[in-house]
Design a protein around this motif. Structure first.
Motif, mmCIF file in Angstrom:
data_model
loop_
_atom_site.group_PDB
_atom_site.id
_atom_site.type_symbol
_atom_site.label_atom_id
_atom_site.label_comp_id
_atom_site.label_asym_id
_atom_site.label_seq_id
_atom_site.Cartn_x
_atom_site.Cartn_y
_atom_site.Cartn_z
ATOM 1 N N LEU A 66 59.806 28.266 56.436
ATOM 2 C CA LEU A 66 59.711 27.906 55.017
ATOM 3 C C LEU A 66 58.843 26.666 54.833
ATOM 4 O O LEU A 66 58.037 26.578 53.909
ATOM 5 C CB LEU A 66 61.112 27.663 54.456
ATOM 6 C CG LEU A 66 61.206 27.398 52.943
ATOM 7 C CD1 LEU A 66 60.707 28.614 52.165
ATOM 8 C CD2 LEU A 66 62.631 27.071 52.549
ATOM 9 N N SER A 67 59.007 25.712 55.754
ATOM 10 C CA SER A 67 58.203 24.495 55.685
ATOM 11 C C SER A 67 56.719 24.804 55.882
ATOM 12 O O SER A 67 55.855 24.276 55.184
ATOM 13 C CB SER A 67 58.688 23.513 56.746
ATOM 14 O OG SER A 67 57.890 22.358 56.767
ATOM 15 N N SER A 98 55.336 26.438 52.762
ATOM 16 C CA SER A 98 55.125 25.445 51.700
ATOM 17 C C SER A 98 53.836 24.670 51.938
ATOM 18 O O SER A 98 53.063 24.420 51.007
ATOM 19 C CB SER A 98 56.314 24.485 51.647
ATOM 20 O OG SER A 98 57.499 25.180 51.326
ATOM 21 N N ARG A 127 50.948 26.960 51.150
ATOM 22 C CA ARG A 127 50.815 27.118 49.693
ATOM 23 C C ARG A 127 50.134 25.898 49.085
ATOM 24 O O ARG A 127 49.246 26.020 48.231
ATOM 25 C CB ARG A 127 52.198 27.305 49.084
ATOM 26 C CG ARG A 127 52.220 27.364 47.562
ATOM 27 C CD ARG A 127 53.639 27.589 47.078
ATOM 28 N NE ARG A 127 53.707 27.490 45.645
ATOM 29 C CZ ARG A 127 53.851 26.359 44.965
ATOM 30 N NH1 ARG A 127 53.941 25.218 45.631
ATOM 31 N NH2 ARG A 127 53.899 26.341 43.639
ATOM 32 N N GLU A 128 50.521 24.701 49.535
ATOM 33 C CA GLU A 128 49.926 23.478 49.016
ATOM 34 C C GLU A 128 48.432 23.423 49.342
ATOM 35 O O GLU A 128 47.621 22.983 48.535
ATOM 36 C CB GLU A 128 50.656 22.270 49.609
ATOM 37 C CG GLU A 128 50.178 20.923 49.104
ATOM 38 C CD GLU A 128 50.357 20.763 47.597
ATOM 39 O OE1 GLU A 128 49.528 20.064 46.985
ATOM 40 O OE2 GLU A 128 51.320 21.345 47.054
#
Length: 792
Positions: A558-559, A562, A565-566
């Motif tokens: 998940l990290s 993220s 995505r950023e």
């Protein structure tokens, strides 16, 4: 403390191990006198002292207790005026050095977390006499040798002795080498008899050699004669040696007098050094057995977490947890022989004695102990043939004395209570003894095989059952203690394993009361259910571990998502900013054209409105603008530039612009780069060395651009009506075009006005790389309203 309990619990063996940790006889004195204390504050202090010594030993490794000696008698002799021998003085100096080293190491530590008040208080109390210490080391080399540096007189005497020796040998050499004396001598050698130099003379030539006879050979054929020519020289040598001896005695007396003056301080040091040696011996023992300081409580309970008997191999012994004194005050341990019952109760008793002696216990952190007034123990076979005592009688004699002395602040330990007599009577007697101890309020732990005692523990408040675990599949003990359940003796199963015939086992079961058989079966079923529950719990722990691992993996993924995505969002913002910036440039160009078309009739209000629209468009780009870091640092990892120097031409990778290095900071790996009129501080990894090809070729496209520029670029630019920022952008673009077109001189029209635009443009022109020089316009060129610029 009860002497018999100390013996049967083998407290003396722990003391023997502790003695091995001492560094000197000073610490041994304290260890030999160590006994458990029943004073709560004393025990608390002793445990804290051990903990500090353990922590320092772990942190420092070497303590510096080597070289300390028992010098009390020597200090007392010096105090009354006696002269000490060199060996005694060396021992005193060694002890003084050890005391000074400890004082410096512990009292003056610069470590922030070095806070050990008990040990530091002891070390601060030590006396240091560096001058006396140095005086002894300077004067004495060993137990039998005094240094020449002890005094100038001694040095001079020894020099004279050496010279006199040489003179005598020289004289004797001339005698034994002369032709006159050679026939009289047995051998041409020089010998010594009674500190006198002599020569070996044949007995028949005694009258031919004048001198003093000091010795003769066993055969009588050789006489050792001191020639008269060296008698006076030998006398002088002897006199020098007597003076040397007197000087040595004077030096020793002087050093002894210095010791006598500080004798009381030395005796005080002696006591403190012994205390420190004792404390660090306890610390070393704790480290060796992986011990911990138990938490002391005043509620008369014990809670041992994974305790290990200190006399068993720490890598093989099975740790057990025991608690007593809260929910129950009496613990009955049952189970098969060789299952570990006796080891368990000995561990509890020995832990109590060790705690009250200030020693750490080999258990886990969180263990808690209390302070008992007395510890009683009845363990082992105390049969005495001399006193006509049977096993049962010896046990009862001991138990009688225990019952007379036991109190509410006592710990009583019984092994095989009631054994050695009729089982029925023995069981009844054991219950009565436990009742008496229970009524006295004491904590009690006992082992037994009697079923009656198991029932007693099940039905009596304040009494609890415990069992040593037995593996029914392998028919062997696991040595684990299980609190809350009674144990099964498993005599039939063990006998079967050992080879006893099955029909004998069957016959034996017929003689057992059916109620007893039922109880044993219930206990066996309880044990089976417990083992099953333990296995299920282990499986649940494994599943929990797997779930935790999967959870961690999910959070890691998940990290990463993220972060990805950023990164995509940043790229999107960069692209949107690029498109919007292009649109803004197009709008700016349109506004400039409109201003040129409507310059004469444009109103102030319209210009203000246009400026507001431009600012709104600029502000609307703010949310899309990428971070400075993402604009400067390249997305693709490149090799970092090295050995960058001032004045080098570099390329800014992300901006695709070329500039010149103004300064370099190798520590921060940054450089200040000038790009046009701008100076930027950029990291090395965003820069590349500019490619410099001496054979630069001009492409068709380049020629086309130059031709286009040279045909379209005018020799003047009109900046009237623009503000300074707009004029700066316009003039820089125009100068670039003019330079490409090859113009040598251009005219910048700025008007006169308030002079702000003219002054600002002059600063811009000074910094522009294409400008060679600038001057104000002359009459016929536009005067003060223009600036004539010559290009490079």
């Amino acid at each position: 403390m009860n002497e018999k309990a100390l013996r049967v619990l083998e407290f003396n063996k722990v003391i023997d191990i502790l003695k091995e940790k001492a560094s000197s006889s000073l610490g041994l004195k304290y260890i030999e006198n160590l006994t458990p204390s029943s004073n709560f504050e004393d025990v608390k202090y002793m445990l804290k002292e051990t903990s500090e010594a353990q922590a320092i030993y772990i942190k420092r490794g070497s303590i510096g207790l080597q070289g300390i000696h028992d010098i009390e008698d020597k200090a007392k002799r010096a105090d009354i005026g006696a002269s000490l021998d060199p060996g005694s003085l060396i021992m005193i100096a060694d002890t003084l050095r050890a005391a000074r080293t400890l004082k410096n190491n512990f009292s003056g530590s610069d470590e922030e977390d070095f806070n050990y008040p008990i040990i530091q208080s002891l070390s601060n109390s030590l006396y240091a006499y560096r001058d006396i210490e140095d005086a002894i080391y300077n004067a004495i080399i060993s137990e039998i040798e005094i240094s020449d540096n002890a005094s100038s007189t001694l040095r001079d005497l020894r020099r004279r002795i050496v010279q006199k020796n040489q003179s005598i040998r020289s004289k004797l050499n001339s005698i034994i080498s002369s032709t006159t004396y050679q026939k009289y001598l047995q051998d041409a050698i020089i010998s010594v008899r009674g500190d006198r130099f002599v020569v070996p003379v044949k007995a028949e030539y005694r009258s031919q050699v004048s001198g003093i006879v000091h010795d003769q050979s066993s055969s009588g054929a050789t006489l050792f004669i001191e020639p008269m020519s060296i008698v006076d020289m030998n006398n002088e040598l002897r006199q020098l040696r007597l003076l040397e001896k007197e000087e040595i005695e004077r030096i020793l007396a002087e050093l002894s007098a210095m010791i006598g003056e500080i004798s009381q301080d030395l005796i005080s040091n002696q006591e403190i050094l012994g205390r420190l040696d004792f404390a660090f011996a306890k610390g070393k023992l704790s480290v060796g057995m992986r011990g911990v300081e138990p938490t002391l409580n005043e509620d008369k309970y014990i809670n041992i977490r994974n305790g290990r008997h200190p006399l068993l191999d720490k890598d093989k012994v099975v740790p057990n947890s025991v608690y007593l004194g809260r929910e129950f005050h009496t613990l009955l341990i049952t189970g098969p022989n060789t299952g570990g019952k006796t080891v368990t109760i000995k561990t509890v008793g020995l832990f109590a004695l060790m705690t009250q002696s200030g020693l750490h216990i080999p258990a886990d952190f969180g263990s808690s102990m209390c302070v008992y007034d007395n510890v009683f123990a009845d363990i082992g076979d105390e049969q005495s043939i001399e006193q006509s005592l049977s096993t049962f009688s010896s046990h009862m004699t001991n138990i009688v004395s225990i019952l007379e002395e036991v109190s509410e602040n006592s710990l009583a330990i019984f092994d095989e209570l009631g054994a050695g007599t009729d089982p029925v009577e023995g069981a009844a007697l054991a219950i009565a003894i436990l009742e008496d101890v229970h009524m006295a309020g004491a904590n009690c732990i006992a082992t037994t095989h009697y079923s009656e005692l198991k029932n007693y523990a099940l039905t009596t408040e304040g009494v609890e059952n415990a069992a040593v675990e037995f593996d029914l599949e392998t028919l062997s003990p696991t040595y684990k203690l299980l609190l809350g359940v009674p144990g099964k003796s498993n005599a039939f199963e063990i006998s079967t394993k050992l080879g006893l015939n099955s029909h004998v086992i069957t016959r034996a079961k017929e003689f057992i009361n059916s109620d007893n058989i039922a109880i044993e079966d219930v206990l066996q079923n309880v044990e089976k259910n417990r083992i099953k529950a333990v296995k299920e719990r282990e499986e649940a722990e494994k599943l929990k571990s797997q779930i935790e691992r999967l959870k961690n993996e999910y959070e890691e993924k998940l990290s990463k998502l993220s972060a990805k995505r950023e990164k995509l969002m940043e790229q999107a913002r960069s692209e949107a900013f690029r498109v919007t910036r292009q649109a803004k440039e197009d709008v700016d160009n349109i506004i400039k054209e409109l201003r040129k078309l409507e310059e004469e009739r444009a109103s102030k209000e319209k210009n203000q409105r246009i400026e507001e629209l431009r600012k709104e468009l600029t502000n609307s780009m703010g949310s899309l603008q990428p971070t400075i870091k993402s604009m400067i640092e390249p997305k693709v990892v490149t090799k970092e530039i090295k050995d960058l120097r001032q004045g080098e031409e570099v390329k800014v990778i992300t901006l695709n612009q070329q500039g010149s290095v103004v300064s370099v900071d190798n520590n921060k790996k940054e450089a200040v780069v000038q790009i046009g009129i701008m100076k930027m501080t950029l990291p090395f990894k965003s820069l590349q060395r500019a490619k410099q090809d001496p054979k630069t070729t001009v492409t068709k496209q380049t020629r086309k651009i130059i031709k286009s520029k040279s045909g379209n670029v005018r020799s003047e630019v009109d900046l009237r009506g623009l503000n300074l920022e707009e004029a700066r952008m316009e003039v820089e673009k125009y100068l670039d075009d003019a330079y490409v077109a090859g113009l040598e001189s251009v005219t910048v029209i700025h008007g006169i006005g308030t002079g702000v635009l003219k002054s600002g443009l002059q600063d811009v022109l000074k910094r522009n790389r294409h400008v060679k020089s600038q001057r104000a316009g002359e009459y016929g060129e536009g005067g003060a309203g223009v600036t004539i610029v010559k290009l490079k």
